[in-house]
Write a protein that holds these residues in place. Structure first.
Motif, PDB file in Angstrom:
ATOM      1  N   MET A  27       0.850  -1.167   0.000  1.00  0.00           N
ATOM      2  CA  MET A  27       0.000   0.000   0.000  1.00  0.00           C
ATOM      3  C   MET A  27       0.897   1.232   0.000  1.00  0.00           C
ATOM      4  O   MET A  27       1.804   1.330   0.809  1.00  0.00           O
ATOM      5  N   ARG A  28       0.642   2.153  -0.914  1.00  0.00           N
ATOM      6  CA  ARG A  28       1.444   3.364  -1.016  1.00  0.00           C
ATOM      7  C   ARG A  28       0.560   4.594  -0.882  1.00  0.00           C
ATOM      8  O   ARG A  28      -0.594   4.586  -1.295  1.00  0.00           O
ATOM      9  N   ALA A  29       1.142   5.650  -0.328  1.00  0.00           N
ATOM     10  CA  ALA A  29       0.391   6.885  -0.127  1.00  0.00           C
ATOM     11  C   ALA A  29       1.336   8.071  -0.273  1.00  0.00           C
ATOM     12  O   ALA A  29       2.556   7.913  -0.260  1.00  0.00           O
ATOM     13  N   THR A  30       0.736   9.247  -0.385  1.00  0.00           N
ATOM     14  CA  THR A  30       1.498  10.487  -0.401  1.00  0.00           C
ATOM     15  C   THR A  30       0.881  11.433   0.632  1.00  0.00           C
ATOM     16  O   THR A  30      -0.264  11.246   1.070  1.00  0.00           O
ATOM     17  N   LYS A  31       1.645  12.434   1.002  1.00  0.00           N
ATOM     18  CA  LYS A  31       1.170  13.434   1.953  1.00  0.00           C
ATOM     19  C   LYS A  31      -0.117  14.056   1.414  1.00  0.00           C
ATOM     20  O   LYS A  31      -0.199  14.407   0.245  1.00  0.00           O
ATOM     21  N   GLY A  32      -1.125  14.150   2.268  1.00  0.00           N
ATOM     22  CA  GLY A  32      -2.412  14.711   1.875  1.00  0.00           C
ATOM     23  C   GLY A  32      -3.471  13.677   1.559  1.00  0.00           C
ATOM     24  O   GLY A  32      -4.659  14.004   1.502  1.00  0.00           O
ATOM     25  N   ASP A  33      -3.078  12.417   1.344  1.00  0.00           N
ATOM     26  CA  ASP A  33      -4.061  11.361   1.114  1.00  0.00           C
ATOM     27  C   ASP A  33      -4.850  11.103   2.399  1.00  0.00           C
ATOM     28  O   ASP A  33      -4.384  11.408   3.498  1.00  0.00           O
ATOM     29  N   GLN A  34      -6.033  10.524   2.252  1.00  0.00           N
ATOM     30  CA  GLN A  34      -6.843  10.160   3.410  1.00  0.00           C
ATOM     31  C   GLN A  34      -6.509   8.743   3.854  1.00  0.00           C
ATOM     32  O   GLN A  34      -6.344   7.839   3.035  1.00  0.00           O
ATOM     33  N   PHE A  35      -6.447   8.564   5.150  1.00  0.00           N
ATOM     34  CA  PHE A  35      -6.223   7.269   5.780  1.00  0.00           C
ATOM     35  C   PHE A  35      -7.545   6.903   6.442  1.00  0.00           C
ATOM     36  O   PHE A  35      -7.994   7.598   7.351  1.00  0.00           O
ATOM     37  N   VAL A  36      -8.197   5.851   5.963  1.00  0.00           N
ATOM     38  CA  VAL A  36      -9.522   5.473   6.464  1.00  0.00           C
ATOM     39  C   VAL A  36      -9.421   4.098   7.114  1.00  0.00           C
ATOM     40  O   VAL A  36      -9.102   3.107   6.454  1.00  0.00           O
ATOM     41  N   GLN A  37      -9.700   4.058   8.412  1.00  0.00           N
ATOM     42  CA  GLN A  37      -9.697   2.812   9.164  1.00  0.00           C
ATOM     43  C   GLN A  37     -11.156   2.442   9.408  1.00  0.00           C
ATOM     44  O   GLN A  37     -11.858   3.109  10.171  1.00  0.00           O
ATOM     45  N   HIS A  38     -11.618   1.412   8.728  1.00  0.00           N
ATOM     46  CA  HIS A  38     -13.026   1.014   8.808  1.00  0.00           C
ATOM     47  C   HIS A  38     -13.339   0.376  10.155  1.00  0.00           C
ATOM     48  O   HIS A  38     -12.504  -0.322  10.730  1.00  0.00           O
ATOM     49  N   GLY A  39     -14.568   0.640  10.643  1.00  0.00           N
ATOM     50  CA  GLY A  39     -15.022   0.039  11.888  1.00  0.00           C
ATOM     51  C   GLY A  39     -15.069  -1.476  11.759  1.00  0.00           C
ATOM     52  O   GLY A  39     -15.395  -2.011  10.706  1.00  0.00           O
ATOM     53  N   ARG A  40     -14.749  -2.160  12.834  1.00  0.00           N
ATOM     54  CA  ARG A  40     -14.670  -3.626  12.792  1.00  0.00           C
ATOM     55  C   ARG A  40     -15.954  -4.317  13.240  1.00  0.00           C
ATOM     56  O   ARG A  40     -16.132  -5.498  12.991  1.00  0.00           O
ATOM     57  N   VAL A  41     -16.803  -3.592  13.945  1.00  0.00           N
ATOM     58  CA  VAL A  41     -18.038  -4.186  14.432  1.00  0.00           C
ATOM     59  C   VAL A  41     -19.213  -3.296  14.036  1.00  0.00           C
ATOM     60  O   VAL A  41     -19.051  -2.109  13.768  1.00  0.00           O
ATOM     61  N   VAL A  42     -20.396  -3.857  14.036  1.00  0.00           N
ATOM     62  CA  VAL A  42     -21.592  -3.109  13.682  1.00  0.00           C
ATOM     63  C   VAL A  42     -21.750  -1.926  14.631  1.00  0.00           C
ATOM     64  O   VAL A  42     -21.625  -2.069  15.848  1.00  0.00           O
ATOM     65  N   GLY A  43     -21.976  -0.746  14.065  1.00  0.00           N
ATOM     66  CA  GLY A  43     -22.169   0.452  14.861  1.00  0.00           C
ATOM     67  C   GLY A  43     -20.906   1.250  15.116  1.00  0.00           C
ATOM     68  O   GLY A  43     -20.982   2.377  15.586  1.00  0.00           O
ATOM     69  N   GLN A  44     -19.750   0.672  14.843  1.00  0.00           N
ATOM     70  CA  GLN A  44     -18.495   1.395  15.044  1.00  0.00           C
ATOM     71  C   GLN A  44     -18.200   2.224  13.794  1.00  0.00           C
ATOM     72  O   GLN A  44     -18.217   1.713  12.682  1.00  0.00           O
ATOM     73  N   HIS A  45     -17.940   3.497  13.981  1.00  0.00           N
ATOM     74  CA  HIS A  45     -17.700   4.392  12.868  1.00  0.00           C
ATOM     75  C   HIS A  45     -16.276   4.264  12.342  1.00  0.00           C
ATOM     76  O   HIS A  45     -15.369   3.834  13.053  1.00  0.00           O
ATOM     77  N   ASP A  46     -16.094   4.663  11.078  1.00  0.00           N
ATOM     78  CA  ASP A  46     -14.760   4.704  10.481  1.00  0.00           C
ATOM     79  C   ASP A  46     -13.969   5.847  11.099  1.00  0.00           C
ATOM     80  O   ASP A  46     -14.527   6.886  11.447  1.00  0.00           O
ATOM     81  N   LYS A  47     -12.656   5.643  11.239  1.00  0.00           N
ATOM     82  CA  LYS A  47     -11.761   6.720  11.669  1.00  0.00           C
ATOM     83  C   LYS A  47     -11.100   7.251  10.407  1.00  0.00           C
ATOM     84  O   LYS A  47     -10.486   6.491   9.656  1.00  0.00           O
ATOM     85  N   VAL A  48     -11.222   8.547  10.176  1.00  0.00           N
ATOM     86  CA  VAL A  48     -10.679   9.158   8.973  1.00  0.00           C
ATOM     87  C   VAL A  48      -9.627  10.186   9.383  1.00  0.00           C
ATOM     88  O   VAL A  48      -9.840  10.983  10.293  1.00  0.00           O
ATOM     89  N   GLY A  49      -8.508  10.155   8.688  1.00  0.00           N
ATOM     90  CA  GLY A  49      -7.450  11.113   8.959  1.00  0.00           C
ATOM     91  C   GLY A  49      -6.714  11.473   7.689  1.00  0.00           C
ATOM     92  O   GLY A  49      -6.897  10.854   6.642  1.00  0.00           O
ATOM     93  N   GLU A  50      -5.874  12.491   7.799  1.00  0.00           N
ATOM     94  CA  GLU A  50      -5.053  12.929   6.676  1.00  0.00           C
ATOM     95  C   GLU A  50      -3.614  12.527   6.937  1.00  0.00           C
ATOM     96  O   GLU A  50      -3.096  12.712   8.044  1.00  0.00           O
ATOM     97  N   ILE A  51      -2.978  11.974   5.931  1.00  0.00           N
ATOM     98  CA  ILE A  51      -1.568  11.611   6.056  1.00  0.00           C
ATOM     99  C   ILE A  51      -0.760  12.896   5.988  1.00  0.00           C
ATOM    100  O   ILE A  51      -0.802  13.627   5.000  1.00  0.00           O
ATOM    101  N   VAL A  52      -0.041  13.199   7.071  1.00  0.00           N
ATOM    102  CA  VAL A  52       0.746  14.425   7.134  1.00  0.00           C
ATOM    103  C   VAL A  52       2.232  14.156   6.919  1.00  0.00           C
ATOM    104  O   VAL A  52       2.997  15.093   6.686  1.00  0.00           O
TER     105      VAL A  52
END
Length: 66
Positions: A1-26
């Motif tokens: 997996m490759r990324a560049t500065k400014g891309d979004q990093f999305v960690q999907h929730g693992r269980v029902v009802g858990q929200h995704d964590k979204v961040g910016e690669i700095v």
């Protein structure tokens, strides 16, 4: 997996009802766009992350880079 500065990093929730964590690669700390990445999440906290199977990198479009 490759990324560049400014891309979004999305960690999907693992269980029902858990929200995704979204961040910016700095910072890309690995060579050639490889992990680990320093990520600033929407709640303001920063961390060093390596993507797992429940992670998605959303690349910036050419329009967003301008």
């Amino acid at each position: 997996m490759r990324a560049t500065k400014g891309d979004q990093f999305v960690q999907h929730g693992r269980v029902v009802g858990q929200h995704d964590k979204v961040g910016e690669i700095v910072e890309v700390m690995g060579q050639g766009g490889n992990p680990p990445y320093r990520v600033r999440f929407t709640d303001g906290h920063e961390g060093v992350c390596s993507p797992g199977p429940d992670t998605e990198i959303r690349h910036r479009t050419a329009e967003e880079q301008q």
